[in-house]
Design a protein around this motif. Structure first.
Motif, PDB file in Angstrom:
ATOM      1  N   GLU A  36       0.826  -1.205   0.000  1.00 40.90           N
ATOM      2  CA  GLU A  36       0.000   0.000   0.000  1.00 40.90           C
ATOM      3  C   GLU A  36       0.859   1.253   0.000  1.00 40.90           C
ATOM      4  OE1 GLU A  36      -3.584   2.289   2.461  1.00 40.90           O
ATOM      5  OE2 GLU A  36      -2.943   0.279   3.081  1.00 40.90           O
ATOM      6  N   ARG A  37       1.925   1.261   0.796  1.00 46.41           N
ATOM      7  CA  ARG A  37       2.796   2.444   0.826  1.00 46.41           C
ATOM      8  C   ARG A  37       3.502   2.638  -0.517  1.00 46.41           C
ATOM      9  NH1 ARG A  37       2.919   4.946   5.520  1.00 46.41           N
ATOM     10  NH2 ARG A  37       2.310   3.847   7.425  1.00 46.41           N
ATOM     11  N   SER A  38       3.875   1.538  -1.169  1.00 46.63           N
ATOM     12  CA  SER A  38       4.487   1.641  -2.495  1.00 46.63           C
ATOM     13  C   SER A  38       3.487   2.182  -3.516  1.00 46.63           C
ATOM     14  CB  SER A  38       5.020   0.277  -2.939  1.00 46.63           C
ATOM     15  OG  SER A  38       6.030  -0.176  -2.059  1.00 46.63           O
ATOM     16  N   TRP A  39       2.234   1.747  -3.408  1.00 45.66           N
ATOM     17  CA  TRP A  39       1.183   2.224  -4.315  1.00 45.66           C
ATOM     18  C   TRP A  39       0.950   3.725  -4.134  1.00 45.66           C
ATOM     19  CZ3 TRP A  39      -3.978   3.917  -3.381  1.00 45.66           C
ATOM     20  CH2 TRP A  39      -4.803   3.968  -4.513  1.00 45.66           C
ATOM     21  N   HIS A  40       0.925   4.200  -2.894  1.00 39.90           N
ATOM     22  CA  HIS A  40       0.769   5.639  -2.656  1.00 39.90           C
ATOM     23  C   HIS A  40       1.958   6.411  -3.227  1.00 39.90           C
ATOM     24  CE1 HIS A  40      -2.944   5.697  -0.432  1.00 39.90           C
ATOM     25  NE2 HIS A  40      -2.503   4.793   0.436  1.00 39.90           N
ATOM     26  N   ALA A  41       3.175   5.859  -3.067  1.00 37.39           N
ATOM     27  CA  ALA A  41       4.351   6.516  -3.639  1.00 37.39           C
ATOM     28  C   ALA A  41       4.236   6.613  -5.150  1.00 37.39           C
ATOM     29  CB  ALA A  41       5.621   5.743  -3.257  1.00 37.39           C
ATOM     30  N   ALA A  42       3.715   5.566  -5.789  1.00 33.42           N
ATOM     31  CA  ALA A  42       3.544   5.566  -7.242  1.00 33.42           C
ATOM     32  C   ALA A  42       2.552   6.627  -7.684  1.00 33.42           C
ATOM     33  CB  ALA A  42       3.086   4.183  -7.711  1.00 33.42           C
ATOM     34  N   ASN A  43       1.483   6.792  -6.918  1.00 32.75           N
ATOM     35  CA  ASN A  43       0.454   7.759  -7.300  1.00 32.75           C
ATOM     36  C   ASN A  43       0.875   9.207  -7.074  1.00 32.75           C
ATOM     37  OD1 ASN A  43      -2.345   6.529  -8.162  1.00 32.75           O
ATOM     38  ND2 ASN A  43      -1.474   5.111  -6.664  1.00 32.75           N
ATOM     39  N   ASP A  44       1.988   9.417  -6.395  1.00 31.30           N
ATOM     40  CA  ASP A  44       2.512  10.767  -6.222  1.00 31.30           C
ATOM     41  C   ASP A  44       3.332  11.230  -7.426  1.00 31.30           C
ATOM     42  OD1 ASP A  44       1.385  11.125  -3.715  1.00 31.30           O
ATOM     43  OD2 ASP A  44       3.177  10.470  -2.628  1.00 31.30           O
ATOM     44  N   VAL A  45       3.627  10.324  -8.352  1.00 26.08           N
ATOM     45  CA  VAL A  45       4.491  10.643  -9.492  1.00 26.08           C
ATOM     46  C   VAL A  45       3.695  11.368 -10.565  1.00 26.08           C
ATOM     47  CG1 VAL A  45       6.018   9.698 -11.260  1.00 26.08           C
ATOM     48  CG2 VAL A  45       5.909   8.613  -8.993  1.00 26.08           C
ATOM     49  N   ALA A  46       4.186  12.527 -10.982  1.00 24.68           N
ATOM     50  CA  ALA A  46       3.525  13.293 -12.038  1.00 24.68           C
ATOM     51  C   ALA A  46       3.797  12.657 -13.401  1.00 24.68           C
ATOM     52  CB  ALA A  46       4.025  14.738 -12.031  1.00 24.68           C
ATOM     53  N   GLY A  47       2.813  12.728 -14.288  1.00 21.80           N
ATOM     54  CA  GLY A  47       3.001  12.272 -15.662  1.00 21.80           C
ATOM     55  C   GLY A  47       2.787  10.797 -15.881  1.00 21.80           C
ATOM     56  N   VAL A  48       2.258  10.095 -14.872  1.00 22.45           N
ATOM     57  CA  VAL A  48       1.960   8.669 -15.019  1.00 22.45           C
ATOM     58  C   VAL A  48       0.473   8.511 -15.319  1.00 22.45           C
ATOM     59  CG1 VAL A  48       1.816   6.458 -13.799  1.00 22.45           C
ATOM     60  CG2 VAL A  48       3.857   7.892 -13.567  1.00 22.45           C
ATOM     61  N   ASP A  49       0.159   7.734 -16.342  1.00 24.92           N
ATOM     62  CA  ASP A  49      -1.220   7.589 -16.778  1.00 24.92           C
ATOM     63  C   ASP A  49      -1.970   6.451 -16.095  1.00 24.92           C
ATOM     64  OD1 ASP A  49      -1.246   9.573 -19.145  1.00 24.92           O
ATOM     65  OD2 ASP A  49       0.526   8.362 -19.512  1.00 24.92           O
ATOM     66  N   ARG A  50      -1.222   5.443 -15.642  1.00 25.27           N
ATOM     67  CA  ARG A  50      -1.886   4.266 -15.067  1.00 25.27           C
ATOM     68  C   ARG A  50      -0.942   3.587 -14.086  1.00 25.27           C
ATOM     69  NH1 ARG A  50      -4.744  -0.182 -19.048  1.00 25.27           N
ATOM     70  NH2 ARG A  50      -5.746  -1.532 -17.482  1.00 25.27           N
ATOM     71  N   VAL A  51      -1.438   3.264 -12.898  1.00 24.71           N
ATOM     72  CA  VAL A  51      -0.664   2.569 -11.869  1.00 24.71           C
ATOM     73  C   VAL A  51      -1.326   1.216 -11.626  1.00 24.71           C
ATOM     74  CG1 VAL A  51       0.116   2.574  -9.468  1.00 24.71           C
ATOM     75  CG2 VAL A  51       0.089   4.717 -10.782  1.00 24.71           C
ATOM     76  N   VAL A  52      -0.532   0.156 -11.700  1.00 22.86           N
ATOM     77  CA  VAL A  52      -1.057  -1.206 -11.609  1.00 22.86           C
ATOM     78  C   VAL A  52      -0.175  -2.034 -10.683  1.00 22.86           C
ATOM     79  CG1 VAL A  52      -1.487  -3.324 -12.907  1.00 22.86           C
ATOM     80  CG2 VAL A  52      -2.048  -1.125 -13.922  1.00 22.86           C
ATOM     81  N   VAL A  53      -0.776  -2.866  -9.852  1.00 25.96           N
ATOM     82  CA  VAL A  53      -0.062  -3.881  -9.082  1.00 25.96           C
ATOM     83  C   VAL A  53      -0.125  -5.175  -9.871  1.00 25.96           C
ATOM     84  CG1 VAL A  53      -0.032  -5.258  -6.961  1.00 25.96           C
ATOM     85  CG2 VAL A  53      -0.524  -2.807  -6.848  1.00 25.96           C
ATOM     86  N   ALA A  54       1.038  -5.791 -10.124  1.00 26.70           N
ATOM     87  CA  ALA A  54       1.098  -7.058 -10.852  1.00 26.70           C
ATOM     88  C   ALA A  54       1.554  -8.149  -9.889  1.00 26.70           C
ATOM     89  CB  ALA A  54       2.069  -6.957 -12.029  1.00 26.70           C
TER      90      ALA A  54
END
Length: 266
Positions: A36-54
């Motif tokens: 969850e903390r990694s996912w929140h860190a990913a969503n803080d990144v500007a210019g990313v269109d899609r965040v996915v957990v694989a």
């Protein structure tokens, strides 16, 4: 789609089984899982269109969906995060300009590390992939050496050439640098930050190569690119006073929790 950010996560880690679901406490004692903390860190990144957990594990899928993450299921045959990202892109049926692999054990990764990484890959059309590197202070180098002396891996280091091409990555502290460095002194040691940005053709080619000898010895997936003659662009990033450490061992949890508290992370 321009940039897809994928967080590969597996339960069956050799050194730390169940690591993505390890709980980390922030300010006020609030606990959240590593994924969850990694996912929140990913969503803080500007210019990313899609965040996915694989992932290939139902427990990780259920945990990720509980906090709102998009999940793509992948095969248990994936040998590392790069192979999992390649399969996830295939299963998603997308062809982004850039695919970012944010390892699920690095919740302290600042957004600007990834933003600078994407910019660095875009600026070098000849590079099929790129990864960030952070110059170690004397204190960081001492911490990495202390971890190795204790029989643990504190992080990965890298040496690169004049054109920022990666020459070698290792869980040992390289290059050898004798002498004394004060805690705030810059050193010639660079910490490899476990994030990758790939162009789709480079990512798709990776699973077609056999596991490399050095990759297997070091347990470092990026060495497969070097062993197959592909350039790995190293993009130097700035810490800006932020501490950085990956969760490699259960002993890392108190260190990371202290850093979360220093950042004011809930």
């Amino acid at each position: 789609m321009t940039v897809a950010l994928i967080i590969p996560a597996r339960f069956a880690s050799t050194r730390y089984p169940g690591k993505p679901l390890a709980m980390l406490r922030g300010v006020g004692g609030k606990a959240a899982s590593l994924i969850e903390r990694s996912w929140h860190a990913a969503n803080d990144v500007a210019g990313v269109d899609r965040v996915v957990v694989a992932t290939d594990d139902d427990r990780i899928r259920d945990a990720a969906q509980s906090f709102g993450a998009e999940v793509v299921m992948t095969s248990s045959e994936c040998r590392n995060g790069t192979e999992r990202c390649a399969e996830a892109v295939q299963n998603m049926g997308i062809t982004p300009e850039i695919v970012v692999n944010l390892q699920g054990d690095a919740p302290l990764t600042p957004a600007w590390f990834i933003e600078d990484l994407i910019a660095g890959l875009r600026a070098d059309p000849d590079a099929g992939l790129a990864t960030p590197v952070l110059r170690c202070s004397g204190q960081m180098r001492a911490d990495l050496l202390a971890e190795r002396a204790a029989g643990r891996v504190g992080g990965t280091t890298v040496v690169f050439g004049a054109q920022m091409q990666g020459l070698y990555f290792s869980k040992e502290v390289i290059p050898f640098a004798g002498g004394h460095y004060a805690p705030d002194d810059p050193t010639p040691v660079f910490h490899h930050v476990g994030v990758y940005a790939y162009r789709p053709d480079a990512l798709a080619a990776y699973p077609t190569w056999p596991e490399g000898k050095l990759e297997k010895l070091e347990g470092l997936e990026q060495l497969r690119f070097l062993e197959n003659g592909h350039r790995v662009l190293c993009v130097e990033v700035e810490g800006r006073g932020r501490q950085f450490w990956e969760l490699n061992n259960p002993e890392d949890i108190p260190r990371i929790e202290a850093m979360l508290a220093e950042m004011g992370a809930a």
